[in-house]
Design a protein around this motif. Structure first.
Motif, mmCIF file in Angstrom:
data_model
loop_
_atom_site.group_PDB
_atom_site.id
_atom_site.type_symbol
_atom_site.label_atom_id
_atom_site.label_comp_id
_atom_site.label_asym_id
_atom_site.label_seq_id
_atom_site.Cartn_x
_atom_site.Cartn_y
_atom_site.Cartn_z
ATOM 1 N N THR A 32 0.828 -1.213 0.000
ATOM 2 C CA THR A 32 0.000 0.000 0.000
ATOM 3 C C THR A 32 0.860 1.260 0.000
ATOM 4 O O THR A 32 0.428 2.296 -0.482
ATOM 5 N N ASP A 106 -4.184 -4.853 6.683
ATOM 6 C CA ASP A 106 -4.595 -4.085 7.862
ATOM 7 C C ASP A 106 -5.797 -4.792 8.473
ATOM 8 O O ASP A 106 -6.843 -4.910 7.849
ATOM 9 N N ASN A 107 -5.643 -5.255 9.699
ATOM 10 C CA ASN A 107 -6.759 -5.950 10.361
ATOM 11 C C ASN A 107 -7.468 -5.059 11.375
ATOM 12 O O ASN A 107 -8.240 -5.540 12.204
ATOM 13 N N GLU A 108 -7.200 -3.745 11.298
ATOM 14 C CA GLU A 108 -7.804 -2.756 12.184
ATOM 15 C C GLU A 108 -7.512 -3.031 13.652
ATOM 16 O O GLU A 108 -8.254 -2.613 14.536
ATOM 17 N N ASP A 115 -3.290 4.949 11.682
ATOM 18 C CA ASP A 115 -3.895 4.847 10.356
ATOM 19 C C ASP A 115 -3.572 3.480 9.746
ATOM 20 O O ASP A 115 -2.730 2.740 10.272
ATOM 21 N N PRO A 116 -4.240 3.110 8.654
ATOM 22 C CA PRO A 116 -4.031 1.774 8.069
ATOM 23 C C PRO A 116 -2.588 1.465 7.689
ATOM 24 O O PRO A 116 -2.121 0.345 7.893
ATOM 25 N N ILE A 117 -1.860 2.441 7.163
ATOM 26 C CA ILE A 117 -0.465 2.182 6.788
ATOM 27 C C ILE A 117 0.381 1.942 8.034
ATOM 28 O O ILE A 117 1.211 1.031 8.067
ATOM 29 N N GLU A 118 0.166 2.728 9.072
ATOM 30 C CA GLU A 118 0.904 2.512 10.315
ATOM 31 C C GLU A 118 0.615 1.119 10.878
ATOM 32 O O GLU A 118 1.525 0.432 11.345
ATOM 33 N N THR A 119 -0.647 0.714 10.802
ATOM 34 C CA THR A 119 -1.017 -0.628 11.276
ATOM 35 C C THR A 119 -0.306 -1.692 10.455
ATOM 36 O O THR A 119 0.216 -2.658 11.006
ATOM 37 N N GLU A 120 -0.247 -1.512 9.134
ATOM 38 C CA GLU A 120 0.444 -2.480 8.281
ATOM 39 C C GLU A 120 1.931 -2.540 8.608
ATOM 40 O O GLU A 120 2.518 -3.625 8.615
#
Length: 168
Positions: A32, A106-108, A115-120
């Motif tokens: 992403t 990203d599994n939230e 944010d989603p990228i940080e989670t990934e």
């Protein structure tokens, strides 16, 4: 020994020293963040404060996009996208830098806090047992505050960490 870091693709454009480490490194890049390069390249919003720096970074983003779109590299990237958490074969940049693309999901898990990228980035670091390399001190602070079990490294400390065999 080759050190592995989890990184956003744009960091490679913004911080040129990451492409010239003194020892071999592998950068694992969530896919992403490659998609984000296209948005950054076409955006009217500046990436850097100074106009000349912004132009240079956007040029580097264009070079990265071109690298990922080269036929042989594109096939390797597409291979990573065939399954969740798939990894591309190595994409060598030079004698000391290898890129691998990760189809991170990203599994939230961290919901409103990241944010989603940080989670990934975090989930990839957990899965790969590798260090997150970033210039976002707020992101590092949130990881510490939330007691997320991953290692982080500020880009400013990168050369020291790569040179020191006892670090990371």
């Amino acid at each position: 020994m080759n050190k592995t870091f989890i990184i956003e693709a744009v960091m490679l454009a913004v911080h040129g020293q990451l492409m010239l480490p003194v020892k071999p490194v592998t950068y694992l890049i969530p896919y992403t963040t490659i998609q984000e390069l296209y948005e950054l390249q076409t955006s009217d919003e500046p990436i850097m404060v100074h106009t000349e720096d912004d132009g240079f970074v956007k040029g580097m983003i264009g070079e990265l996009i071109h690298f990922f779109e080269e036929s042989f590299n594109k096939k390797k990237v597409e291979k990573a996208l065939t399954m969740p958490w798939g990894k591309s074969p190595p994409l060598p940049i030079n004698e000391h830098v290898i890129l691998q693309i990760v189809n991170a999901i990203d599994n939230e898990a961290y919901g409103d806090h990241l944010d989603p990228i940080e989670t990934e980035l975090i989930l990839t670091a957990m899965k790969e047992k590798a260090v997150i390399l970033t210039d976002q001190m707020e992101f590092i602070d949130r990881i510490i505050e939330m007691a997320i079990p991953v290692e982080t490294c500020d880009v400013e400390d990168f050369e020291f960490v790569v040179e020191d065999d006892n670090q990371v």
